[in-house]
Design an enzyme around this catalytic site. Structure first.
Site, PDB file in Angstrom:
ATOM      1  N   LYS A   1      32.027  28.451   3.646  1.00 33.06           N
ATOM      2  CA  LYS A   1      32.216  27.130   4.334  1.00 33.06           C
ATOM      3  C   LYS A   1      32.169  27.032   5.835  1.00 33.06           C
ATOM      4  O   LYS A   1      31.280  26.375   6.313  1.00 33.06           O
ATOM      5  CB  LYS A   1      33.379  26.550   3.885  1.00 33.06           C
ATOM      6  CG  LYS A   1      33.776  26.074   2.427  1.00 33.06           C
ATOM      7  CD  LYS A   1      35.139  25.545   1.887  1.00 33.06           C
ATOM      8  CE  LYS A   1      36.343  26.207   2.401  1.00 33.06           C
ATOM      9  NZ  LYS A   1      36.323  27.653   1.530  1.00 33.06           N
TER      10      LYS A   1
ATOM     11  N   ARG B   1      41.950  19.066  -0.096  1.00 36.58           N
ATOM     12  CA  ARG B   1      42.127  20.104  -0.958  1.00 36.58           C
ATOM     13  C   ARG B   1      42.929  19.860  -2.125  1.00 36.58           C
ATOM     14  O   ARG B   1      43.362  20.519  -3.029  1.00 36.58           O
ATOM     15  CB  ARG B   1      42.836  21.262  -0.071  1.00 36.58           C
ATOM     16  CG  ARG B   1      42.141  22.490   0.114  1.00 36.58           C
ATOM     17  CD  ARG B   1      42.971  23.463   0.998  1.00 36.58           C
ATOM     18  NE  ARG B   1      42.652  24.569   0.878  1.00 36.58           N
ATOM     19  CZ  ARG B   1      42.038  25.411   1.882  1.00 36.58           C
ATOM     20  NH1 ARG B   1      41.663  24.963   2.743  1.00 36.58           N
ATOM     21  NH2 ARG B   1      41.741  26.403   1.659  1.00 36.58           N
TER      22      ARG B   1
ATOM     23  N   ARG C   1      35.826  40.364   5.380  1.00 26.84           N
ATOM     24  CA  ARG C   1      35.881  39.667   6.537  1.00 26.84           C
ATOM     25  C   ARG C   1      36.630  40.039   7.848  1.00 26.84           C
ATOM     26  O   ARG C   1      37.524  40.544   7.844  1.00 26.84           O
ATOM     27  CB  ARG C   1      36.223  38.181   6.336  1.00 26.84           C
ATOM     28  CG  ARG C   1      36.253  37.188   7.616  1.00 26.84           C
ATOM     29  CD  ARG C   1      36.438  35.918   7.041  1.00 26.84           C
ATOM     30  NE  ARG C   1      37.616  35.654   6.226  1.00 26.84           N
ATOM     31  CZ  ARG C   1      38.200  34.575   5.733  1.00 26.84           C
ATOM     32  NH1 ARG C   1      37.036  33.349   5.975  1.00 26.84           N
ATOM     33  NH2 ARG C   1      39.086  34.022   5.002  1.00 26.84           N
TER      34      ARG C   1
ATOM     35  N   ARG D   1      42.144  38.759   8.757  1.00 25.37           N
ATOM     36  CA  ARG D   1      43.098  37.600   8.672  1.00 25.37           C
ATOM     37  C   ARG D   1      44.172  38.418   7.727  1.00 25.37           C
ATOM     38  O   ARG D   1      43.901  38.879   6.615  1.00 25.37           O
ATOM     39  CB  ARG D   1      42.339  36.205   8.122  1.00 25.37           C
ATOM     40  CG  ARG D   1      42.345  35.447   8.836  1.00 25.37           C
ATOM     41  CD  ARG D   1      41.380  34.555   8.576  1.00 25.37           C
ATOM     42  NE  ARG D   1      41.649  33.502   7.459  1.00 25.37           N
ATOM     43  CZ  ARG D   1      41.333  32.522   6.663  1.00 25.37           C
ATOM     44  NH1 ARG D   1      40.194  31.984   7.422  1.00 25.37           N
ATOM     45  NH2 ARG D   1      41.588  32.003   5.543  1.00 25.37           N
TER      46      ARG D   1
ATOM     47  N   ARG E   1      45.387  32.312  -3.347  1.00 25.05           N
ATOM     48  CA  ARG E   1      44.547  31.319  -2.887  1.00 25.05           C
ATOM     49  C   ARG E   1      43.379  30.800  -3.941  1.00 25.05           C
ATOM     50  O   ARG E   1      43.204  29.528  -3.961  1.00 25.05           O
ATOM     51  CB  ARG E   1      43.648  31.782  -1.714  1.00 25.05           C
ATOM     52  CG  ARG E   1      44.676  31.877  -0.416  1.00 25.05           C
ATOM     53  CD  ARG E   1      44.278  32.859   0.720  1.00 25.05           C
ATOM     54  NE  ARG E   1      42.885  32.292   1.290  1.00 25.05           N
ATOM     55  CZ  ARG E   1      42.191  33.252   2.200  1.00 25.05           C
ATOM     56  NH1 ARG E   1      42.295  34.342   2.113  1.00 25.05           N
ATOM     57  NH2 ARG E   1      41.002  32.698   2.452  1.00 25.05           N
TER      58      ARG E   1
HETATM   59  P1  AP5 Z   1      33.491  32.045   5.429  1.00 29.53           P
HETATM   60  O1  AP5 Z   1      32.531  31.446   5.897  1.00 29.53           O
HETATM   61  O2  AP5 Z   1      34.633  32.431   6.442  1.00 29.53           O
HETATM   62  O3  AP5 Z   1      34.089  31.514   4.084  1.00 29.53           O
HETATM   63  P2  AP5 Z   1      35.043  30.314   3.978  1.00 29.53           P
HETATM   64  O4  AP5 Z   1      34.625  29.582   2.873  1.00 29.53           O
HETATM   65  O5  AP5 Z   1      35.203  29.366   5.409  1.00 29.53           O
HETATM   66  O6  AP5 Z   1      36.327  30.844   3.674  1.00 29.53           O
HETATM   67  P3  AP5 Z   1      37.926  30.576   4.204  1.00 29.53           P
HETATM   68  O7  AP5 Z   1      38.926  32.032   3.615  1.00 29.53           O
HETATM   69  O8  AP5 Z   1      38.037  30.371   5.504  1.00 29.53           O
HETATM   70  O9  AP5 Z   1      38.578  29.459   3.305  1.00 29.53           O
HETATM   71  P4  AP5 Z   1      39.781  29.195   2.672  1.00 29.53           P
HETATM   72  O10 AP5 Z   1      39.362  27.895   2.118  1.00 29.53           O
HETATM   73  O11 AP5 Z   1      40.289  30.015   2.060  1.00 29.53           O
HETATM   74  O12 AP5 Z   1      40.560  29.202   4.068  1.00 29.53           O
HETATM   75  P5  AP5 Z   1      41.114  28.079   5.005  1.00 29.53           P
HETATM   76  O13 AP5 Z   1      41.198  28.822   6.447  1.00 29.53           O
HETATM   77  O14 AP5 Z   1      40.595  26.924   4.680  1.00 29.53           O
HETATM   78  O15 AP5 Z   1      32.921  33.536   4.798  1.00 29.53           O
HETATM   79  C1  AP5 Z   1      33.747  34.676   4.304  1.00 29.53           C
HETATM   80  C2  AP5 Z   1      33.213  35.969   4.515  1.00 29.53           C
HETATM   81  O16 AP5 Z   1      31.867  35.855   3.986  1.00 29.53           O
HETATM   82  C3  AP5 Z   1      32.725  36.199   5.828  1.00 29.53           C
HETATM   83  O17 AP5 Z   1      33.014  37.456   6.424  1.00 29.53           O
HETATM   84  C4  AP5 Z   1      31.118  35.839   6.204  1.00 29.53           C
HETATM   85  O18 AP5 Z   1      30.739  36.690   7.245  1.00 29.53           O
HETATM   86  C5  AP5 Z   1      30.896  36.243   4.678  1.00 29.53           C
HETATM   87  N1  AP5 Z   1      29.661  35.381   4.266  1.00 29.53           N
HETATM   88  C6  AP5 Z   1      29.553  33.936   4.476  1.00 29.53           C
HETATM   89  N2  AP5 Z   1      28.393  33.553   3.854  1.00 29.53           N
HETATM   90  C7  AP5 Z   1      27.803  34.624   3.227  1.00 29.53           C
HETATM   91  C8  AP5 Z   1      26.739  35.019   2.532  1.00 29.53           C
HETATM   92  N3  AP5 Z   1      25.913  33.603   2.059  1.00 29.53           N
HETATM   93  N4  AP5 Z   1      26.526  36.044   2.265  1.00 29.53           N
HETATM   94  C9  AP5 Z   1      27.433  37.273   2.447  1.00 29.53           C
HETATM   95  N5  AP5 Z   1      28.718  37.186   3.209  1.00 29.53           N
HETATM   96  C10 AP5 Z   1      28.692  36.020   3.553  1.00 29.53           C
HETATM   97  O19 AP5 Z   1      42.842  28.146   4.881  1.00 29.53           O
HETATM   98  C11 AP5 Z   1      43.423  28.895   5.169  1.00 29.53           C
HETATM   99  C12 AP5 Z   1      44.939  28.487   4.251  1.00 29.53           C
HETATM  100  O20 AP5 Z   1      45.519  27.214   5.394  1.00 29.53           O
HETATM  101  C13 AP5 Z   1      45.293  27.997   3.117  1.00 29.53           C
HETATM  102  O21 AP5 Z   1      45.256  29.057   2.052  1.00 29.53           O
HETATM  103  C14 AP5 Z   1      46.279  27.051   2.905  1.00 29.53           C
HETATM  104  O22 AP5 Z   1      47.524  27.868   2.980  1.00 29.53           O
HETATM  105  C15 AP5 Z   1      46.010  26.486   4.305  1.00 29.53           C
HETATM  106  N6  AP5 Z   1      45.362  25.013   4.268  1.00 29.53           N
HETATM  107  C16 AP5 Z   1      44.053  24.957   4.876  1.00 29.53           C
HETATM  108  N7  AP5 Z   1      43.671  23.448   4.837  1.00 29.53           N
HETATM  109  C17 AP5 Z   1      44.690  23.042   3.917  1.00 29.53           C
HETATM  110  C18 AP5 Z   1      44.764  21.891   3.319  1.00 29.53           C
HETATM  111  N8  AP5 Z   1      43.784  20.894   3.354  1.00 29.53           N
HETATM  112  N9  AP5 Z   1      45.755  21.522   2.614  1.00 29.53           N
HETATM  113  C19 AP5 Z   1      46.755  22.494   2.409  1.00 29.53           C
HETATM  114  N10 AP5 Z   1      46.772  23.751   2.911  1.00 29.53           N
HETATM  115  C20 AP5 Z   1      45.845  24.182   3.704  1.00 29.53           C
END
Ligand code: AP5
Length: 225
Positions: free
Chosen positions: A21, A96, A135, A168, A179
């Site tokens: 994402k 979410r 990552r 991270r 997660r």
């Molecule tokens: P990346 O693009 O970083 O993936 P992402 O989908 O953004 O993953 P996140 O881990 O950031 O999502 P998340 O939803 O778990 O975390 P968030 O920060 O929202 O890509 C991942 C890796 O793959 C990278 O190394 C990249 O280079 C590689 N990659 C990308 N595309 C690729 C491809 N096509 N091929 C190969 N490699 C590729 O949330 C974190 C925490 O915050 C949650 O666990 C929760 O505790 C809290 N939180 C956040 N939002 C909320 C909410 N709305 N409600 C409640 N709690 C929340």
């Protein structure tokens, strides 16, 4: 669904942790300047800065649980009320839960707006694990790399700002499993909701990031810039 105007579209990027994402959001912003709002990044920056919000959520994020809806609701009401979000934005990691989706509908309804598209990126769990454990993120600017799929030019150093790259703390196998559980139980039901609303675009997230972007752009004209 008609074409969106890339710079002022209202998009949601949905998908399990690690599907890409943030990676796709960065590319869309680079192309059309659409504002990228990541709730994960908002929370991590509050944690880094030692803000009251950060102190409230640090342990929850660390274990891979979802932060309570009321808290995220306050954060997003405030963020979406700022002038830069008046016309367009791309939400990454929000909504979410069903309650968060209701809140977003309410905020937009008050503004006489709606969502243009909900883009659900889909990748199988074994590949997600590989992406997340490899990552590396910049501690200064948040740019994202991968030890094999998106290597920085110099090991451990951000290409964009020269900051230090690190893993991270929630990218360990144990926390990733939590997660993914939270996603399956609380977020995945939103797919059906947005499908019924005629907003959902399901995108295969496998392949190189550029290939995934092309799949999104083929279905959402206006994002190529
Ligand atoms: P990346 O693009 O970083 O993936 P992402 O989908 O953004 O993953 P996140 O881990 O950031 O999502 P998340 O939803 O778990 O975390 P968030 O920060 O929202 O890509 C991942 C890796 O793959 C990278 O190394 C990249 O280079 C590689 N990659 C990308 N595309 C690729 C491809 N096509 N091929 C190969 N490699 C590729 O949330 C974190 C925490 O915050 C949650 O666990 C929760 O505790 C809290 N939180 C956040 N939002 C909320 C909410 N709305 N409600 C409640 N709690 C929340």
């Amino acid at each position: 669904m008609g074409a969106v105007r890339g710079g002022d579209a209202r998009l949601v990027l949905l998908g399990a942790p690690g599907v890409g994402k943030g990676t796709q959001a960065a590319e869309i912003t680079r192309r059309v300047g659409l504002l990228h709002i990541s709730t994960g990044e908002l929370l991590r920056s509050a944690i880094r800065a030692g803000e009251p919000l950060g102190r409230q959520v640090a342990a929850i994020v660390e274990r891979g649980d979802l932060v309570p809806d009321a808290l995220i609701g306050d954060v997003m009401e405030e963020r979406l009320s700022r002038p830069d979000a008046a016309d367009g934005f791309m939400l990454d990691g929000f909504p979410r839960t069903v309650a968060q989706a209701d809140l977003l509908d309410g905020i937009l309804a008050k503004r006489g707006q709606g969502l243009d598209r909900v883009i659900s990126i889909e990748v199988a769990e074994p590949e997600i694990l590989d992406r997340l454990t490899g990552r590396r993120s910049c501690g200064q600017c948040g740019a994202v790399f991968h030890v094999r799929y998106n290597r920085p030019r110099a090991e451990g150093i951000c290409d964009r700002c020269g900051g230090p790259l690190r893993q991270r703390s929630d990218d360990t196998e144990r926390v990733i499993a939590e997660r993914l559980r939270a996603y399956r139980e609380q977020t995945a039901p939103l797919i059906l909701r947005y499908q019924r609303a005629g907003l959902l675009l399901a995108v295969d997230g496998r392949g190189r990031p550029a290939e995934v972007f092309e799949r999104i752009a083929a279905a959402v004209p206006g994002l190529r810039g």
